[in-house]
Write an enzyme that holds these catalytic residues in place. Structure first.
Site, short mmCIF file in Angstrom:
data_model
loop_
_atom_site.label_atom_id
_atom_site.label_comp_id
_atom_site.label_asym_id
_atom_site.label_seq_id
_atom_site.Cartn_x
_atom_site.Cartn_y
_atom_site.Cartn_z
N LYS A 16 3.35 0.66 -6.33
CA LYS A 16 3.24 2.08 -5.94
C LYS A 16 4.58 2.64 -5.48
O LYS A 16 4.99 3.71 -5.90
CB LYS A 16 2.23 2.25 -4.78
CG LYS A 16 0.84 1.74 -5.09
CD LYS A 16 -0.11 1.91 -3.91
CE LYS A 16 0.25 1.12 -2.68
NZ LYS A 16 0.19 -0.35 -2.86
N ARG A 93 -6.40 5.53 1.99
CA ARG A 93 -6.76 4.12 1.82
C ARG A 93 -8.16 3.83 2.29
O ARG A 93 -8.61 2.69 2.20
CB ARG A 93 -5.81 3.29 2.68
CG ARG A 93 -4.77 2.57 1.89
CD ARG A 93 -3.73 2.12 2.91
NE ARG A 93 -3.15 0.89 2.55
CZ ARG A 93 -1.86 0.76 2.24
NH1 ARG A 93 -1.07 1.80 2.20
NH2 ARG A 93 -1.38 -0.40 1.96
N ARG A 132 9.73 -10.08 -2.96
CA ARG A 132 10.31 -8.80 -2.52
C ARG A 132 11.23 -9.01 -1.33
O ARG A 132 10.94 -9.77 -0.41
CB ARG A 132 9.20 -7.82 -2.13
CG ARG A 132 9.75 -6.52 -1.53
CD ARG A 132 8.73 -5.42 -1.46
NE ARG A 132 7.58 -5.75 -0.66
CZ ARG A 132 6.49 -5.00 -0.57
NH1 ARG A 132 6.42 -3.87 -1.26
NH2 ARG A 132 5.48 -5.37 0.19
N ARG A 167 9.73 -8.54 4.41
CA ARG A 167 8.84 -7.80 5.30
C ARG A 167 7.92 -8.78 6.02
O ARG A 167 7.45 -9.75 5.43
CB ARG A 167 8.00 -6.81 4.48
CG ARG A 167 8.54 -5.40 4.51
CD ARG A 167 7.89 -4.46 3.54
NE ARG A 167 6.43 -4.36 3.61
CZ ARG A 167 5.69 -3.53 2.88
NH1 ARG A 167 6.30 -2.72 2.02
NH2 ARG A 167 4.39 -3.51 2.98
N ARG A 178 -4.15 -8.48 3.59
CA ARG A 178 -3.94 -7.14 3.01
C ARG A 178 -4.77 -6.95 1.75
O ARG A 178 -5.35 -5.88 1.52
CB ARG A 178 -2.45 -6.93 2.69
CG ARG A 178 -1.61 -6.73 3.95
CD ARG A 178 -0.14 -6.96 3.68
NE ARG A 178 0.43 -6.02 2.76
CZ ARG A 178 1.55 -6.23 2.07
NH1 ARG A 178 2.21 -7.37 2.19
NH2 ARG A 178 2.02 -5.32 1.27
P1 AP5 Z 1 6.39 -2.18 -4.64
O1 AP5 Z 1 6.66 -1.02 -5.51
O2 AP5 Z 1 7.13 -2.33 -3.36
O3 AP5 Z 1 4.80 -2.31 -4.44
P2 AP5 Z 1 3.81 -1.45 -3.55
O4 AP5 Z 1 2.56 -1.25 -4.33
O5 AP5 Z 1 4.49 -0.25 -3.00
O6 AP5 Z 1 3.54 -2.53 -2.42
P3 AP5 Z 1 3.45 -2.43 -0.85
O7 AP5 Z 1 3.33 -3.85 -0.38
O8 AP5 Z 1 4.55 -1.61 -0.25
O9 AP5 Z 1 2.10 -1.71 -0.67
P4 AP5 Z 1 1.18 -1.80 0.50
O10 AP5 Z 1 0.20 -0.80 0.08
O11 AP5 Z 1 0.61 -3.10 0.90
O12 AP5 Z 1 2.15 -1.51 1.75
P5 AP5 Z 1 2.53 -0.19 2.48
O13 AP5 Z 1 3.98 -0.24 2.72
O14 AP5 Z 1 1.94 1.00 1.83
O15 AP5 Z 1 6.62 -3.51 -5.53
C1 AP5 Z 1 6.48 -4.80 -4.97
C2 AP5 Z 1 7.62 -5.69 -5.51
O16 AP5 Z 1 7.49 -5.82 -6.93
C3 AP5 Z 1 9.04 -5.14 -5.27
O17 AP5 Z 1 9.91 -6.22 -5.02
C4 AP5 Z 1 9.41 -4.45 -6.61
O18 AP5 Z 1 10.81 -4.47 -6.83
C5 AP5 Z 1 8.65 -5.32 -7.61
N1 AP5 Z 1 8.16 -4.58 -8.77
C6 AP5 Z 1 7.53 -3.38 -8.78
N2 AP5 Z 1 7.17 -3.03 -10.01
C7 AP5 Z 1 7.58 -4.04 -10.83
C8 AP5 Z 1 7.50 -4.25 -12.24
N3 AP5 Z 1 6.90 -3.38 -13.07
N4 AP5 Z 1 8.04 -5.40 -12.74
C9 AP5 Z 1 8.63 -6.32 -11.91
N5 AP5 Z 1 8.75 -6.16 -10.58
C10 AP5 Z 1 8.22 -5.02 -10.04
O19 AP5 Z 1 1.73 -0.39 3.85
C11 AP5 Z 1 2.09 -1.39 4.77
C12 AP5 Z 1 1.11 -1.41 5.91
O20 AP5 Z 1 1.11 -0.13 6.58
C13 AP5 Z 1 -0.36 -1.61 5.53
O21 AP5 Z 1 -0.69 -2.98 5.39
C14 AP5 Z 1 -1.08 -0.96 6.72
O22 AP5 Z 1 -1.04 -1.81 7.85
C15 AP5 Z 1 -0.19 0.24 6.98
N6 AP5 Z 1 -0.61 1.42 6.23
C16 AP5 Z 1 0.10 2.10 5.26
N7 AP5 Z 1 -0.60 3.14 4.79
C17 AP5 Z 1 -1.77 3.12 5.46
C18 AP5 Z 1 -2.95 3.95 5.39
N8 AP5 Z 1 -3.04 4.99 4.55
N9 AP5 Z 1 -3.98 3.62 6.20
C19 AP5 Z 1 -3.91 2.58 7.07
N10 AP5 Z 1 -2.85 1.77 7.18
C20 AP5 Z 1 -1.80 2.05 6.37
#
Ligand code: AP5
Length: 226
Positions: A16, A93, A132, A167, A178
């Protein structure tokens, strides 16, 4: 079409953040990542950060009222700086978050016009998350991958020179929590947005550019139908 209000939706590590950054640069949208906003709040020890910290470290969702408040402010700010619209990354979410978003937008006669579900197989997710590495500076926040996007110099951010970190929530035991939270609380939103007629389901496998192409195609169709 006019203002674009897009949600990028999918499991942790689905891609994402990577795709949101790409899309927002390509079509000039604000990238509104709740994960980035909350990490920045934790780093700055704000009231929101203090409330969110323990949930994030455990891989659990932060309470809805905390997150909704953050997003309401971010959407209001983005309207001033980026009138073309925004891509929400990591929000909503839960069903209460989706309803809060719908109600907030309805007050302004607005709605979400596209929800892209990035559907990435679990074995790829685990590989992407464990490989990552991220820049810890909230002002930079660049994201790397030891396999698919390594930094030029090992362990160092290309953009700001800070030492890269893994992270806290990218350790195997937290990844599993998660993924469980995603399946239980977030995945059901796919049916919610399908019913609303705005969901597009795309494969998250393949290179960043292949996935980006699929998303741009969905955004272009949106333009033709509007
Ligand atoms: P990346 O693009 O970073 O993936 P992502 O889907 O953004 O993953 P996240 O782990 O950031 O999502 P998440 O939803 O768990 O965490 P968030 O930060 O939102 O890609 C991942 C890796 O793969 C990278 O190294 C990238 O380079 C690589 N990659 C990407 N695409 C690729 C491809 N096509 N080919 C090869 N490699 C690739 O949330 C963190 C925490 O915050 C949550 O756990 C929760 O505690 C809290 N939080 C956030 N939002 C909310 C909400 N709305 N409600 C409640 N809690 C929330």
């Amino acid at each position: 079409m006019g203002v674009k209000r897009i949600v990028l939706f999918g499991a942790p590590g689905a891609g994402k953040g990577t795709q949101a950054e790409w899309l927002c640069n390509a079509v000039d949208l604000a990238h509104l990542s709740t994960g980035d906003m909350l990490r920045s709040a934790v780093a700055n020890k704000t009231e929101v950060g203090l409330k969110a910290k323990s949930f994030m470290e455990a891989g659990k969702l932060v309470p809805d009222d905390v997150v909704v408040g953050v997003v309401v402010d971010a959407i209001a700010q983005s309207a001033k700086s980026t009138p073309n619209g925004y891509a929400l990354d990591g929000f909503p979410r839960t069903l209460p978050q989706a309803e809060a978003l719908r109600e907030m937008l309805a007050k302004r006669s607005e709605n979400i016009n596209l929800v892209v579900l990035i559907n990435t197989p679990e074995e790829l997710i685990l590989e992407r998350l464990t490989q990552r590495r991220s820049c810890p500076d909230p002002k930079c926040g660049a994201v790397y991958n030891l396999k698919s996007k390594p930094p030029k110099k090992a362990g160092v951010c290309d953009q700001c020179g800070k030492a890269l970190v893994q992270r806290n929530d990218d350790r195997p035991e937290t990844i599993s929590t998660r993924l469980q939270a995603y399946r239980k609380e977030t995945e059901p939103l796919a049916a919610y947005y399908k019913k609303a007629g705005v969901l597009v389901d795309i494969p998250g496998s393949g290179s960043v550019y292949e996935v980006a192409g699929r998303i741009l195609e969905a955004v272009a169709k949106l333009g033709r139908h509007a």
